[in-house]
Design a protein around this motif. Structure first.
Motif, PDB file in Angstrom:
ATOM      1  N   ILE A  27       0.847  -1.198   0.000  1.00  0.00           N
ATOM      2  CA  ILE A  27       0.000   0.000   0.000  1.00  0.00           C
ATOM      3  C   ILE A  27       0.880   1.245   0.000  1.00  0.00           C
ATOM      4  CG2 ILE A  27      -1.908   1.212   1.086  1.00  0.00           C
ATOM      5  CD1 ILE A  27      -2.597  -1.374   2.552  1.00  0.00           C
ATOM      6  N   VAL A  28       0.721   2.047  -1.033  1.00  0.00           N
ATOM      7  CA  VAL A  28       1.397   3.342  -1.118  1.00  0.00           C
ATOM      8  C   VAL A  28       0.532   4.360  -0.388  1.00  0.00           C
ATOM      9  CG1 VAL A  28       2.072   5.206  -2.687  1.00  0.00           C
ATOM     10  CG2 VAL A  28       2.580   2.814  -3.280  1.00  0.00           C
ATOM     11  N   LEU A  29       1.114   5.042   0.597  1.00  0.00           N
ATOM     12  CA  LEU A  29       0.358   5.972   1.422  1.00  0.00           C
ATOM     13  C   LEU A  29       0.965   7.365   1.395  1.00  0.00           C
ATOM     14  CD1 LEU A  29      -0.018   3.730   4.603  1.00  0.00           C
ATOM     15  CD2 LEU A  29      -1.804   4.185   2.931  1.00  0.00           C
ATOM     16  N   ASN A  30       0.132   8.377   1.417  1.00  0.00           N
ATOM     17  CA  ASN A  30       0.591   9.733   1.686  1.00  0.00           C
ATOM     18  C   ASN A  30       0.701   9.910   3.196  1.00  0.00           C
ATOM     19  OD1 ASN A  30       0.638  10.516  -0.993  1.00  0.00           O
ATOM     20  ND2 ASN A  30      -0.608  12.340  -0.672  1.00  0.00           N
ATOM     21  N   PRO A  31       1.576  10.802   3.657  1.00  0.00           N
ATOM     22  CA  PRO A  31       1.693  11.010   5.097  1.00  0.00           C
ATOM     23  C   PRO A  31       0.561  11.839   5.695  1.00  0.00           C
ATOM     24  CG  PRO A  31       3.224  12.417   3.917  1.00  0.00           C
ATOM     25  CD  PRO A  31       2.604  11.523   2.891  1.00  0.00           C
ATOM     26  N   ASP A  32      -0.358  12.344   4.863  1.00  0.00           N
ATOM     27  CA  ASP A  32      -1.435  13.208   5.371  1.00  0.00           C
ATOM     28  C   ASP A  32      -2.807  12.533   5.292  1.00  0.00           C
ATOM     29  OD1 ASP A  32      -1.567  13.218   2.631  1.00  0.00           O
ATOM     30  OD2 ASP A  32      -1.721  15.388   2.401  1.00  0.00           O
TER      31      ASP A  32
END
Length: 278
Positions: free
Chosen positions: A89-94
């Motif tokens: 899973i590629v996630l943004n930090p926000d």
């Protein structure tokens, strides 16, 4: 079974960014994800101690250079491939979400082997829907809506481009989703490739999803929701705007500007499907 990656960058102490990162790591750590790769593009390791204190699941990777969004995520994805994990899973930090989100998406992926990637419903912290399901973009979609001053024309075009007619309340196979949360089936990446590292930041998710969509389904799954504190920074920062334009130019040089037969066919298929469901 599942790994994830978050790319970070900071040149100074940034309490807001640290709070956002702590929130997404807390969500991710309490889920069934086994490893969380934090890939640091910052100029120093100032964030290392803070990052490693957030969870025992974290693997901290310092690049000693700002490699860009896709290139940094590729480092983690390659590790997941090498170690034989099933999903990444590629996630943004926000972003942040409830524990059950990952479990529900995993069940859907397990039951639908033709799906290469899936994205849940995405909302702003105030509950407003983020319109992140898109057609494959034309130059008008990426340039016109930023610079044409006629609000009515832009809004009408956005309504179509962002598939708002769908109501964002049904499962759809969408060719262009957002990079803020990309639940990927690892094995398919051997056929589609990873992020194109010629994109530094922006449009790499459009390109990535397009390649996946050619061979597998890329699903919008509105039955679970995540929160994305999206700030649209390229609308406020000229340097980021120039970076966005550069990436868009690379995207159209790669896929075609005004003559893109695949774009026309794929977009028509999506629109016809939405119309058939009304």
């Amino acid at each position: 079974m599942i790994t994830s990656s978050i790319v970070i960058y900071s040149t100074k102490k940034d309490i807001e960014k640290e709070e956002e990162l702590a929130k997404v790591v807390k969500c991710t750590s309490s889920s069934i994800i086994e490893k969380i790769y934090i890939v640091d593009n910052s100029p120093t390791t100032a964030l290392k101690e803070f990052v490693e204190s957030l969870s025992c699941k974290i693997i901290y990777i310092f690049n000693n250079a700002n490699l860009g969004y896709g290139t940094a995520h590729n480092i983690a994805i390659r590790k997941s491939l090498e170690e034989g994990f099933k999903y990444h899973i590629v996630l943004n930090p926000d972003i942040y979400f409830e524990d059950r989100v990952i479990e529900i998406l995993k069940v859907y992926m397990d039951q639908n082997q033709s799906v290469g990637a899936i994205m849940p419903q995405v909302k702003y912290p105030d509950g407003e829907t983020q319109y992140l399901c898109k057609l494959l973009p034309s130059p008008w979609d990426l340039f016109g809506r930023r610079f044409i001053p006629f609000k009515g024309i832009v809004e009408k075009r956005n309504h179509r481009y962002e598939l708002r007619e769908s109501g964002y309340n049904q499962i759809l196979n969408v060719p262009c989703l957002s990079g803020c949360f990309m639940f990927l089936r690892i094995q398919i990446l051997e056929n589609t490739g990873l992020f194109d590292e010629n994109f530094f930041m922006y449009c790499e998710d459009f390109d990535f999803y397009r390649r996946i969509h050619k061979k597998y389904k890329t699903i919008f799954y509105p039955e679970v929701t995540i929160i994305h504190a999206h700030k649209k920074e390229s609308y406020k920062n000229n340097a980021l705007l120039r970076m966005h334009i550069k990436s868009a130019i690379h995207y159209f040089n790669k896929w075609g500007w005004f003559f893109d037969r695949d774009r026309k066919l794929i977009n028509k298929t999506v629109l016809d499907k939405i119309h058939s469901l009304k």
